[in-house]
Design a protein around this motif. Structure first.
Motif, mmCIF file in Angstrom:
data_model
loop_
_atom_site.group_PDB
_atom_site.id
_atom_site.type_symbol
_atom_site.label_atom_id
_atom_site.label_comp_id
_atom_site.label_asym_id
_atom_site.label_seq_id
_atom_site.Cartn_x
_atom_site.Cartn_y
_atom_site.Cartn_z
ATOM 1 N N MET A 191 1.051 -1.522 -0.029
ATOM 2 C CA MET A 191 -0.148 -0.112 0.138
ATOM 3 C C MET A 191 0.917 1.272 0.010
ATOM 4 S SD MET A 191 -2.735 1.472 2.950
ATOM 5 C CE MET A 191 -3.764 -0.465 2.823
ATOM 6 N N GLU A 192 1.155 1.577 -0.597
ATOM 7 C CA GLU A 192 1.024 3.652 -0.814
ATOM 8 C C GLU A 192 0.517 4.728 -0.532
ATOM 9 O OE1 GLU A 192 3.032 4.946 -4.577
ATOM 10 O OE2 GLU A 192 2.822 2.929 -5.566
ATOM 11 N N ILE A 193 1.311 5.561 0.738
ATOM 12 C CA ILE A 193 0.561 5.830 1.499
ATOM 13 C C ILE A 193 1.320 7.211 1.740
ATOM 14 C CG2 ILE A 193 0.194 6.567 4.233
ATOM 15 C CD1 ILE A 193 0.310 4.064 4.505
ATOM 16 N N LEU A 194 0.795 8.443 1.470
ATOM 17 C CA LEU A 194 1.508 10.192 1.791
ATOM 18 C C LEU A 194 1.537 10.092 2.545
ATOM 19 C CD1 LEU A 194 3.308 13.228 0.086
ATOM 20 C CD2 LEU A 194 1.152 12.960 -1.061
ATOM 21 N N GLU A 195 2.124 10.695 3.399
ATOM 22 C CA GLU A 195 1.652 11.080 4.776
ATOM 23 C C GLU A 195 2.083 13.229 4.243
ATOM 24 O OE1 GLU A 195 2.549 11.037 9.376
ATOM 25 O OE2 GLU A 195 4.121 9.734 8.601
ATOM 26 N N VAL A 196 0.908 13.760 4.898
ATOM 27 C CA VAL A 196 1.804 15.282 5.218
ATOM 28 C C VAL A 196 2.133 16.317 6.050
ATOM 29 C CG1 VAL A 196 0.983 17.235 3.156
ATOM 30 C CG2 VAL A 196 0.577 15.496 1.601
ATOM 31 N N THR A 207 15.924 6.718 7.518
ATOM 32 C CA THR A 207 15.898 5.213 7.405
ATOM 33 C C THR A 207 15.396 4.368 8.590
ATOM 34 O OG1 THR A 207 17.361 5.976 9.627
ATOM 35 C CG2 THR A 207 18.947 5.058 7.915
ATOM 36 N N VAL A 208 13.876 5.008 8.206
ATOM 37 C CA VAL A 208 12.540 4.537 9.131
ATOM 38 C C VAL A 208 12.399 3.393 7.883
ATOM 39 C CG1 VAL A 208 9.827 4.932 9.913
ATOM 40 C CG2 VAL A 208 12.351 6.684 10.608
ATOM 41 N N GLN A 209 11.822 2.099 8.520
ATOM 42 C CA GLN A 209 11.740 0.932 7.733
ATOM 43 C C GLN A 209 10.091 1.283 7.450
ATOM 44 O OE1 GLN A 209 11.115 -2.348 10.006
ATOM 45 N NE2 GLN A 209 10.626 -3.727 8.130
ATOM 46 N N GLY A 210 10.225 1.910 5.975
ATOM 47 C CA GLY A 210 8.843 1.203 5.032
ATOM 48 C C GLY A 210 8.994 2.660 4.125
ATOM 49 N N LEU A 211 9.836 3.779 4.791
ATOM 50 C CA LEU A 211 9.581 5.712 4.445
ATOM 51 C C LEU A 211 10.436 4.968 3.082
ATOM 52 C CD1 LEU A 211 9.157 8.197 4.718
ATOM 53 C CD2 LEU A 211 10.768 8.704 6.525
ATOM 54 N N ALA A 212 9.872 5.462 1.836
ATOM 55 C CA ALA A 212 10.241 5.164 0.369
ATOM 56 C C ALA A 212 10.884 6.738 0.158
ATOM 57 C CB ALA A 212 8.763 5.329 0.102
ATOM 58 N N ARG A 213 10.807 7.572 0.719
ATOM 59 C CA ARG A 213 10.931 9.164 0.464
ATOM 60 C C ARG A 213 10.183 10.255 0.840
ATOM 61 N NH1 ARG A 213 9.719 11.927 -5.498
ATOM 62 N NH2 ARG A 213 7.736 10.860 -4.968
ATOM 63 N N TRP A 264 5.200 6.766 1.989
ATOM 64 C CA TRP A 264 5.282 5.472 3.157
ATOM 65 C C TRP A 264 5.236 4.044 1.581
ATOM 66 C CZ3 TRP A 264 7.429 5.024 7.413
ATOM 67 C CH2 TRP A 264 7.201 6.513 8.426
ATOM 68 N N ARG A 265 5.514 2.737 1.757
ATOM 69 C CA ARG A 265 5.358 1.765 1.586
ATOM 70 C C ARG A 265 5.356 0.837 2.664
ATOM 71 N NH1 ARG A 265 9.132 3.020 -3.328
ATOM 72 N NH2 ARG A 265 7.633 3.417 -5.289
ATOM 73 N N LEU A 266 4.084 -0.017 2.867
ATOM 74 C CA LEU A 266 3.769 -0.337 4.378
ATOM 75 C C LEU A 266 2.566 -1.242 3.921
ATOM 76 C CD1 LEU A 266 3.500 2.194 6.531
ATOM 77 C CD2 LEU A 266 4.885 0.959 6.288
ATOM 78 N N ASN A 267 1.893 -2.456 4.301
ATOM 79 C CA ASN A 267 1.339 -3.563 4.138
ATOM 80 C C ASN A 267 -0.388 -2.971 5.446
ATOM 81 O OD1 ASN A 267 2.666 -5.033 2.401
ATOM 82 N ND2 ASN A 267 3.595 -5.853 4.138
#
Length: 91
Positions: free
Chosen positions: A1-6, A31-37, A56-59
């Motif tokens: 799942m792709e998530i955008l946190e603003v 370096t936080v796990q799941g944080l893509a950019r 984020w790319r998380l399940n």
């Protein structure tokens, strides 16, 4: 799942959040796990407005925001009005 946190912040002209502080926050969270950019945007017309986007790319969902996002919000609140929300991709 792709998530955008603003996380958006609007500061008073005399109390802008130091960009050095925001850069430090970004460096600490890379370096936080799941944080893509992480991306930081400045408003083209109001130099007192910034927007930080955590991709984020998380399940799982991030209802209410991530721990990382909440830490950023807590840090920036002393500098102005902060808006924080999360978005997921439509399937």
């Amino acid at each position: 799942m792709e998530i955008l946190e603003v996380i958006q912040i609007r500061t008073a002209p005399d109390k802008r959040a130091p960009k050095r502080l925001i850069r430090r926050i970004v460096n600490e969270t890379e370096t936080v796990q799941g944080l893509a950019r992480i991306c930081i945007f400045s408003n083209a017309e109001l130099e007192t407005d910034l927007s930080i986007h955590l991709h984020w790319r998380l399940n799982r969902s991030l209802r209410g925001g991530s721990e990382t996002g909440l830490k950023i919000v807590h840090t920036l609140k002393e500098y102005g009005l902060v808006n924080h929300n999360t978005w997921i991709t439509e399937e």
